[in-house]
Enzyme design. Sequence first.
Site, PDB file in Angstrom:
ATOM      1  N   ASP A  25       0.867  -1.172   0.000  1.00  0.00           N
ATOM      2  CA  ASP A  25       0.000   0.000   0.000  1.00  0.00           C
ATOM      3  C   ASP A  25       0.909   1.228   0.000  1.00  0.00           C
ATOM      4  O   ASP A  25       2.045   1.143  -0.458  1.00  0.00           O
ATOM      5  CB  ASP A  25      -0.957  -0.027   1.203  1.00  0.00           C
ATOM      6  CG  ASP A  25      -2.281   0.682   0.915  1.00  0.00           C
ATOM      7  OD1 ASP A  25      -2.227   1.848   0.475  1.00  0.00           O
ATOM      8  OD2 ASP A  25      -3.345   0.087   1.129  1.00  0.00           O
ATOM      9  N   HIS A  84       1.004   1.865  -3.355  1.00  0.00           N
ATOM     10  CA  HIS A  84      -0.061   2.645  -3.971  1.00  0.00           C
ATOM     11  C   HIS A  84       0.379   4.092  -4.177  1.00  0.00           C
ATOM     12  O   HIS A  84      -0.114   4.778  -5.062  1.00  0.00           O
ATOM     13  CB  HIS A  84      -1.316   2.613  -3.091  1.00  0.00           C
ATOM     14  CG  HIS A  84      -1.977   1.277  -3.074  1.00  0.00           C
ATOM     15  ND1 HIS A  84      -3.153   1.041  -2.379  1.00  0.00           N
ATOM     16  CD2 HIS A  84      -1.657   0.103  -3.654  1.00  0.00           C
ATOM     17  CE1 HIS A  84      -3.511  -0.225  -2.547  1.00  0.00           C
ATOM     18  NE2 HIS A  84      -2.619  -0.809  -3.300  1.00  0.00           N
TER      19      HIS A  84
END
Length: 475
Positions: free
Chosen positions: A296, A330
């Site tokens: 992430d 991300h």
Amino acid sequence: MKNSFSQLKRRSFLGLMSAGMAGCALSQDQHSNNINRASKNAWALADEIVRNTKAPKFADQVFSVIDFGAKGDGVYNNTEVFASAIARCHQGGGGKVVVPKGNFLTGPIHLLSNVNLHLEEGCTLLFSTNPNDYLPAVLTRWEGMELMGYSPLVYAYQQENIALTGKGKLNGQANETTWWPWKGGEQWGKPGIATQAKARKLLEIDTEANRPVSERVYAEGAQFRPPFVQFYSCKNILIEDVTITQSPFWLLNPVLSENVIIRGVTCDSLGPNSDGCDPESCKNVVIENCYFDTGDDCIAIKSGRNADGRRINVPSENIVIRGCKMRNGHGGVVIGSEISGGARNIFAENCEMSSHDLERGIRIKTNSVRGGTIENVYVRNIKIGDVQTAIVIDFNYEEGDSGKNTPYVKNIEVRDLHCKNAKQVFNVAGYERSPIRNLHLINAQFEQAENIGVLQHMDDFFVKDVSIHGKPFSI
């Protein structure tokens, strides 16, 4: 490029008109000089933050866990041994608790004031995958919401002068069959395994209703994966040199803490929500010379989610990120999305990021459910290799414009950025009622880009010495 600038300009004309109007009162040179002065003053503040954020000092005492009966065979559970060594060190005036070479199985570790937990090279802490070992429940934050939940793997509450140091490793032992399936969804869900979905909705209802935190008990049965390292309401923190891998959830998550140094840490975990470092409602934080390869966001600055963030109302402020390297994630340097308490005085410099799986380089994400004011963000000397979108300011994250808490973003400067290959340069979009104010892009080169992307609803978008495919970019 798939989109020419003329196409972009037609799409975003209403948003860019105000940018042009803002510069009418001053000449381009005067405006540029004012921006440079403001930038110089801002980076002087960053230098002051670094000077004043000092590592805690510890008494010259050493407590080896071996002397308390620890066994590094990977089988013996050392939870009580570590607790005894930490308590003795704390009671004796503080010092260093040393874990030597070996594989030490343990449950949660709770640090106490004036204790430096030091992992020597060759040491690996193997954390239990039995959820019952993380009971009783403790006060924690999960996705920006307070609750009583499973203990983080390494935890401290209202402690001062604490550290986690050394060349050793911390392995959460999370994988496709342990912890991660609780996330659910197409990628992580497994037949017959309960997920976090139901409890997550209930917790959101509790926070919106301002239910007392003591009554928000979400441990057994809630399927909330615990953060790896969470120091909550603490002061004078050092996390240095350790390697953290296979995390159940977020890796490093200081919350409501002050004077935090995170230095030389390797964050290597590709599971769901494996954010590398999430300072949350923290003040005076330095993150330097760290490496991130995560599932992430690599670094994500937060300040609480929705009603809970507004109830506590503590921003993240005075944060300096420098000399870090990012691969998968991300986003590289991110603010949001749990940002309801706001963020200000955020600095990032001398960082490198690159991966075919790196989705965004510099990213701000919020919406009208989250709200919050994000201001005074300065980024310079950033090298990006491969990225999907280089610069993102997104007001339509997840729920989009479906709430009553309009976000505000202002005073954002990106300077001296070099990007080799981006699928998209920009995804920058405020609201018409709340344009992004004072976004400045100076000396930035984007060598290759499939398309320019989106620029909408901005007030004073200043561009100088910016090129895409070697051609000057201007508004």
